[in-house]
Design a protein around this motif. Structure first.
Motif, PDB file in Angstrom:
ATOM      1  N   ALA A 157      11.415  -3.912   1.492  1.00 20.40           N
ATOM      2  CA  ALA A 157      12.025  -2.925   0.619  1.00 20.40           C
ATOM      3  C   ALA A 157      12.585  -3.741  -0.897  1.00 20.40           C
ATOM      4  CB  ALA A 157      13.245  -2.070   1.174  1.00 20.40           C
ATOM      5  N   ARG A 158      13.231  -4.942  -0.628  1.00 18.10           N
ATOM      6  CA  ARG A 158      13.732  -5.613  -1.826  1.00 18.10           C
ATOM      7  C   ARG A 158      12.370  -5.894  -2.677  1.00 18.10           C
ATOM      8  NH1 ARG A 158      18.660  -8.223  -3.577  1.00 18.10           N
ATOM      9  NH2 ARG A 158      19.506  -7.178  -1.667  1.00 18.10           N
ATOM     10  N   VAL A 159      11.299  -6.423  -2.113  1.00 17.56           N
ATOM     11  CA  VAL A 159      10.288  -6.960  -2.846  1.00 17.56           C
ATOM     12  C   VAL A 159       9.615  -5.642  -3.516  1.00 17.56           C
ATOM     13  CG1 VAL A 159       7.934  -7.906  -2.676  1.00 17.56           C
ATOM     14  CG2 VAL A 159       9.813  -9.019  -1.504  1.00 17.56           C
ATOM     15  N   THR A 160       9.283  -4.708  -2.872  1.00 15.61           N
ATOM     16  CA  THR A 160       8.508  -3.414  -3.434  1.00 15.61           C
ATOM     17  C   THR A 160       9.644  -2.720  -4.469  1.00 15.61           C
ATOM     18  OG1 THR A 160       9.421  -2.179  -1.681  1.00 15.61           O
ATOM     19  CG2 THR A 160       6.936  -3.067  -1.518  1.00 15.61           C
ATOM     20  N   GLU A 161      10.851  -2.767  -4.269  1.00 18.91           N
ATOM     21  CA  GLU A 161      11.789  -2.249  -5.284  1.00 18.91           C
ATOM     22  C   GLU A 161      11.749  -3.169  -6.448  1.00 18.91           C
ATOM     23  OE1 GLU A 161      15.270  -2.059  -7.726  1.00 18.91           O
ATOM     24  OE2 GLU A 161      14.985  -3.792  -6.232  1.00 18.91           O
ATOM     25  N   TRP A 162      11.656  -4.345  -6.434  1.00 18.86           N
ATOM     26  CA  TRP A 162      11.626  -5.267  -7.563  1.00 18.86           C
ATOM     27  C   TRP A 162      10.467  -4.878  -8.462  1.00 18.86           C
ATOM     28  CZ3 TRP A 162       8.372  -9.172  -9.275  1.00 18.86           C
ATOM     29  CH2 TRP A 162       9.029  -9.843 -10.396  1.00 18.86           C
ATOM     30  N   LEU A 163       9.398  -4.947  -7.520  1.00 16.08           N
ATOM     31  CA  LEU A 163       8.034  -4.723  -8.410  1.00 16.08           C
ATOM     32  C   LEU A 163       7.963  -3.442  -9.093  1.00 16.08           C
ATOM     33  CD1 LEU A 163       5.370  -5.627  -5.527  1.00 16.08           C
ATOM     34  CD2 LEU A 163       5.920  -7.027  -7.245  1.00 16.08           C
ATOM     35  N   ALA A 164       8.495  -2.313  -8.531  1.00 18.04           N
ATOM     36  CA  ALA A 164       8.602  -1.094  -9.338  1.00 18.04           C
ATOM     37  C   ALA A 164       9.440  -1.207 -10.506  1.00 18.04           C
ATOM     38  CB  ALA A 164       9.191   0.000  -8.459  1.00 18.04           C
ATOM     39  N   ARG A 165      10.517  -2.145 -10.506  1.00 21.02           N
ATOM     40  CA  ARG A 165      11.206  -2.132 -11.724  1.00 21.02           C
ATOM     41  C   ARG A 165      10.643  -3.186 -12.918  1.00 21.02           C
ATOM     42  NH1 ARG A 165      15.456  -5.228 -11.320  1.00 21.02           N
ATOM     43  NH2 ARG A 165      15.623  -5.487  -8.880  1.00 21.02           N
ATOM     44  N   HIS A 166       9.781  -4.194 -12.470  1.00 21.40           N
ATOM     45  CA  HIS A 166       8.957  -4.877 -13.406  1.00 21.40           C
ATOM     46  C   HIS A 166       7.677  -4.763 -13.459  1.00 21.40           C
ATOM     47  CE1 HIS A 166      12.726  -7.282 -12.246  1.00 21.40           C
ATOM     48  NE2 HIS A 166      12.566  -7.772 -13.309  1.00 21.40           N
ATOM     49  N   ARG A 167       7.112  -3.475 -13.105  1.00 19.66           N
ATOM     50  CA  ARG A 167       5.560  -3.078 -13.547  1.00 19.66           C
ATOM     51  C   ARG A 167       5.584  -2.689 -14.669  1.00 19.66           C
ATOM     52  NH1 ARG A 167       2.585   2.106 -11.157  1.00 19.66           N
ATOM     53  NH2 ARG A 167       0.742   1.992 -12.260  1.00 19.66           N
ATOM     54  N   PRO A 168       4.755  -3.497 -15.515  1.00 24.23           N
ATOM     55  CA  PRO A 168       4.499  -3.102 -16.986  1.00 24.23           C
ATOM     56  C   PRO A 168       4.059  -1.462 -17.203  1.00 24.23           C
ATOM     57  CG  PRO A 168       3.688  -5.077 -16.359  1.00 24.23           C
ATOM     58  CD  PRO A 168       3.747  -4.609 -15.014  1.00 24.23           C
ATOM     59  N   ALA A 169       4.368  -0.859 -18.052  1.00 24.13           N
ATOM     60  CA  ALA A 169       3.856   0.553 -18.283  1.00 24.13           C
ATOM     61  C   ALA A 169       2.426   0.760 -18.097  1.00 24.13           C
ATOM     62  CB  ALA A 169       4.571   1.225 -19.425  1.00 24.13           C
ATOM     63  N   THR A 229       0.797  -1.314   0.157  1.00 22.05           N
ATOM     64  CA  THR A 229       0.036   0.077  -0.021  1.00 22.05           C
ATOM     65  C   THR A 229       0.885   1.418   0.035  1.00 22.05           C
ATOM     66  OG1 THR A 229      -1.779  -1.064   1.293  1.00 22.05           O
ATOM     67  CG2 THR A 229      -1.804   1.427   1.199  1.00 22.05           C
ATOM     68  N   ALA A 230       1.950   1.161   0.967  1.00 20.05           N
ATOM     69  CA  ALA A 230       2.863   2.384   0.911  1.00 20.05           C
ATOM     70  C   ALA A 230       3.537   2.598  -0.518  1.00 20.05           C
ATOM     71  CB  ALA A 230       3.880   2.165   2.043  1.00 20.05           C
ATOM     72  N   ALA A 231       3.531   1.520  -1.196  1.00 19.02           N
ATOM     73  CA  ALA A 231       4.371   1.532  -2.375  1.00 19.02           C
ATOM     74  C   ALA A 231       3.374   1.803  -3.638  1.00 19.02           C
ATOM     75  CB  ALA A 231       5.253   0.375  -2.740  1.00 19.02           C
ATOM     76  N   GLY A 232       2.161   2.040  -3.381  1.00 18.86           N
ATOM     77  CA  GLY A 232       1.099   2.392  -4.410  1.00 18.86           C
ATOM     78  C   GLY A 232       0.666   1.298  -5.009  1.00 18.86           C
ATOM     79  N   TYR A 233       0.461  -0.068  -4.376  1.00 18.44           N
ATOM     80  CA  TYR A 233      -0.074  -1.319  -4.912  1.00 18.44           C
ATOM     81  C   TYR A 233      -1.254  -1.594  -4.277  1.00 18.44           C
ATOM     82  CZ  TYR A 233       4.168  -1.996  -7.714  1.00 18.44           C
ATOM     83  OH  TYR A 233       5.057  -2.012  -8.653  1.00 18.44           O
ATOM     84  N   ALA A 234      -2.117  -2.046  -4.798  1.00 20.94           N
ATOM     85  CA  ALA A 234      -3.478  -2.785  -4.293  1.00 20.94           C
ATOM     86  C   ALA A 234      -3.203  -4.140  -3.834  1.00 20.94           C
ATOM     87  CB  ALA A 234      -4.520  -2.775  -5.296  1.00 20.94           C
TER      88      ALA A 234
END
Length: 319
Positions: free
Chosen positions: A304-316, A61-66
């Motif tokens: 932090a490692r999980v949310t950072e990885w998600l940010a790098r692999h989120r489709p545009a 949630t803090a990283a902007g994900y549902a």
């Protein structure tokens, strides 16, 4: 904002919590799949509150994900059947491993279909058994193709191999007087585990009595024979695998197998000093430390490692 939800599963409506960040959507999202046993949507059960999926949801949630997390079949609010009746407290012992995978697939489909969610940016995050289920669902996704998979404490060998490995690690967690007694009695823990596996494999019912305990025999039979490597080799989506260096339930060496097996882009991380509960464990690895560990939160570095990885692999986002 968190909302209590019910969504259709293969044999009942399953109960869970949908958490959505503030602001306009649709949002990228993650399905959180809990570990083995009678654990609820937060990864808690009566004897131990792990809170793994609940804390993952907060970090997302803090990283902007549902996120969606849910009570497993036969647990907590998912004991309620469609006819209005409620299953007994031990109903969780009847489903098999692959029933749990079908429930996870149903949860993924429901989450991806929500108006709050970007259907093209839905990830699977599983812990322990949940990681096995995440790999199984992502390997054969059906109507929803996940954007990526996060495997926390995921084994990469057949269940019987994993359980025998656990038995070899168990003596380190047994109090010294008990270890001495076992040696005096010439008790071979690995041999005892193998014999129990043979007994359960001879059963044909959903549950069976093993000594004085009634066990979830169907789940155990399926787990013993299930080889996660088959599903891992079919993963083509981006995959992150994390196991703690002090994990006594998942062999940390399996990270190397995952890296070699996954067909798509894969990253692995051997998290220093983390246990199977995804907390830092000072001193020698020990199952006895779990009671103290759960007083502390899931390791912030892992989150932090999980949310950072998600940010790098989120489709545009689609325009």
């Amino acid at each position: 904002m968190s909302t209590e939800v019910r969504f259709p599963g293969p044999d009942r409506d399953l109960a869970g919590t949908l958490t959505v960040p503030d602001g306009p959507g649709p949002f990228p999202a993650a399905l959180l799949i809990p570990g083995s046993g009678p654990v609820d949507r937060d990864s808690n059960h009566g004897k131990m509150g792990l809170g793994v999926t609940a804390q993952l949801a907060d970090a997302l949630t803090a990283a902007g994900y549902a996120s969606l997390r849910y009570d497993k079949r036969g647990v907590a609010a998912s004991r309620l059947l469609r006819d209005g009746s409620t299953e007994p407290a031990d109903a969780w012992k009847r489903p098999g491993l692959h029933d749990n995978a079908e429930d996870a697939a149903a949860a993924l489909a429901w989450l991806a279909g929500g108006p709050e969610v970007d259907r093209d940016a839905v990830f699977l995050i599983g812990h322990s058994e949940g990681a096995i289920l995440a790999a199984e669902v992502a390997a054969d996704p059906g109507p929803v193709d996940p954007a990526g998979v996060v495997l926390l404490s995921c084994p990469a060998t057949p269940g019987d191999v994993t359980l025998r490995w656990q038995a070899t690690m168990l003596p380190a967690s047994i109090p010294a007087p008990v270890r001495i007694l076992l040696r005096l009695l010439r008790v071979d823990l690995v041999k005892s585990v193998r014999k129990n596996h043979e007994r359960i494999r001879r059963t044909t019912t959903d549950t069976a009595r093993l000594g004085l305990t009634r066990v979830n025999a169907r789940w155990v039979r399926e787990f013993l024979d299930h080889d996660p490597a088959t599903d891992l080799a079919r993963l083509t989506v981006p995959t992150l695998a994390i196991t703690g260096s002090k994990d006594l339930q998942t062999n940390p060496d399996d990270l190397g197998r995952i890296a070699a097996l996954v067909a798509g882009p894969v990253e692995t991380w051997l998290a220093p000093d983390l246990s199977h509960l995804l907390r830092a464990q000072p001193g020698p690895a020990s199952l006895r430390a779990y009671r103290k560990e759960i007083r502390h939160p899931v390791d912030p570095g892992l989150l932090a490692r999980v949310t950072e990885w998600l940010a790098r692999h989120r489709p545009a986002p689609a325009r």
